[in-house]
Scaffold this motif. Structure first.
Motif, PDB file in Angstrom:
ATOM      1  N   ASN A 164       0.826  -1.195   0.000  1.00  0.00           N
ATOM      2  CA  ASN A 164       0.000   0.000   0.000  1.00  0.00           C
ATOM      3  C   ASN A 164       0.866   1.252   0.000  1.00  0.00           C
ATOM      4  O   ASN A 164       0.350   2.362   0.010  1.00  0.00           O
ATOM      5  CB  ASN A 164      -0.939   0.016   1.222  1.00  0.00           C
ATOM      6  CG  ASN A 164      -2.051  -0.991   1.077  1.00  0.00           C
ATOM      7  OD1 ASN A 164      -2.566  -1.210  -0.013  1.00  0.00           O
ATOM      8  ND2 ASN A 164      -2.420  -1.624   2.165  1.00  0.00           N
ATOM      9  N   LEU A 165       2.183   1.070   0.010  1.00  0.00           N
ATOM     10  CA  LEU A 165       3.112   2.193   0.036  1.00  0.00           C
ATOM     11  C   LEU A 165       3.255   2.807  -1.346  1.00  0.00           C
ATOM     12  O   LEU A 165       3.210   2.105  -2.349  1.00  0.00           O
ATOM     13  CB  LEU A 165       4.488   1.744   0.525  1.00  0.00           C
ATOM     14  CG  LEU A 165       4.567   1.148   1.925  1.00  0.00           C
ATOM     15  CD1 LEU A 165       5.982   0.663   2.199  1.00  0.00           C
ATOM     16  CD2 LEU A 165       4.118   2.146   2.961  1.00  0.00           C
ATOM     17  N   GLN A 166       3.472   4.114  -1.368  1.00  0.00           N
ATOM     18  CA  GLN A 166       3.786   4.813  -2.607  1.00  0.00           C
ATOM     19  C   GLN A 166       5.294   5.012  -2.653  1.00  0.00           C
ATOM     20  O   GLN A 166       5.983   4.790  -1.651  1.00  0.00           O
ATOM     21  CB  GLN A 166       3.052   6.125  -2.650  1.00  0.00           C
ATOM     22  CG  GLN A 166       1.557   5.896  -2.526  1.00  0.00           C
ATOM     23  CD  GLN A 166       0.748   6.877  -3.294  1.00  0.00           C
ATOM     24  OE1 GLN A 166       1.264   7.752  -3.957  1.00  0.00           O
ATOM     25  NE2 GLN A 166      -0.550   6.728  -3.219  1.00  0.00           N
ATOM     26  N   GLY A 167       5.804   5.434  -3.790  1.00  0.00           N
ATOM     27  CA  GLY A 167       7.239   5.597  -3.967  1.00  0.00           C
ATOM     28  C   GLY A 167       7.905   6.411  -2.879  1.00  0.00           C
ATOM     29  O   GLY A 167       8.946   6.022  -2.343  1.00  0.00           O
ATOM     30  N   ARG A 168       7.307   7.532  -2.518  1.00  0.00           N
ATOM     31  CA  ARG A 168       7.914   8.392  -1.480  1.00  0.00           C
ATOM     32  C   ARG A 168       7.899   7.692  -0.124  1.00  0.00           C
ATOM     33  O   ARG A 168       8.794   7.890   0.701  1.00  0.00           O
ATOM     34  CB  ARG A 168       7.214   9.739  -1.429  1.00  0.00           C
ATOM     35  CG  ARG A 168       5.772   9.680  -0.976  1.00  0.00           C
ATOM     36  CD  ARG A 168       5.099  11.058  -0.968  1.00  0.00           C
ATOM     37  NE  ARG A 168       3.694  10.939  -0.689  1.00  0.00           N
ATOM     38  CZ  ARG A 168       2.755  10.682  -1.582  1.00  0.00           C
ATOM     39  NH1 ARG A 168       3.082  10.520  -2.847  1.00  0.00           N
ATOM     40  NH2 ARG A 168       1.494  10.577  -1.228  1.00  0.00           N
TER      41      ARG A 168
END
Length: 100
Positions: free
Chosen positions: A64-68
């Motif tokens: 569920n993590l985004q790149g940042r």
């Protein structure tokens, strides 16, 4: 992996790590939910990803993590390896909310 540190463990850390590095297909499900990202977790994840990329083995990672978020949570070496993967973004309602 944690089970390998118990007395009488069925497999050693090296055996489990080798299996994760060399399996024909590996699914890392829900990356980011492994708890505190210790130096050991970073080292193991780096070793697994590095070897799988080098061998060009099929690896699926759900998160569920985004790149940042990945860059903030993991060190630069891991973030750069994760950036090599193709990304498929699935958007939609949280199906778990329907159960409430």
């Amino acid at each position: 992996m944690r089970d390998t540190y118990q007395d009488g463990a069925a497999a050693s850390e090296l055996e489990v790590l080798t299996a994760l590095k060399t399996a024909d297909v590996l699914v890392l499900d829900d990356l980011g939910r492994e708890g505190r990202v210790s130096e050991q977790v970073q080292s193991l994840l780096h070793a697994i990803l590095d070897e799988r990329i080098r061998r060009r083995l099929l690896t699926f990672i759900t998160t569920n993590l985004q790149g940042r978020d990945i860059a903030a949570r993991y060190d630069g070496a891991i973030a750069s390896r994760l950036a090599l993967f193709d990304h498929l973004v699935i958007r939609g309602e949280d199906r778990r909310q329907e159960l409430v």
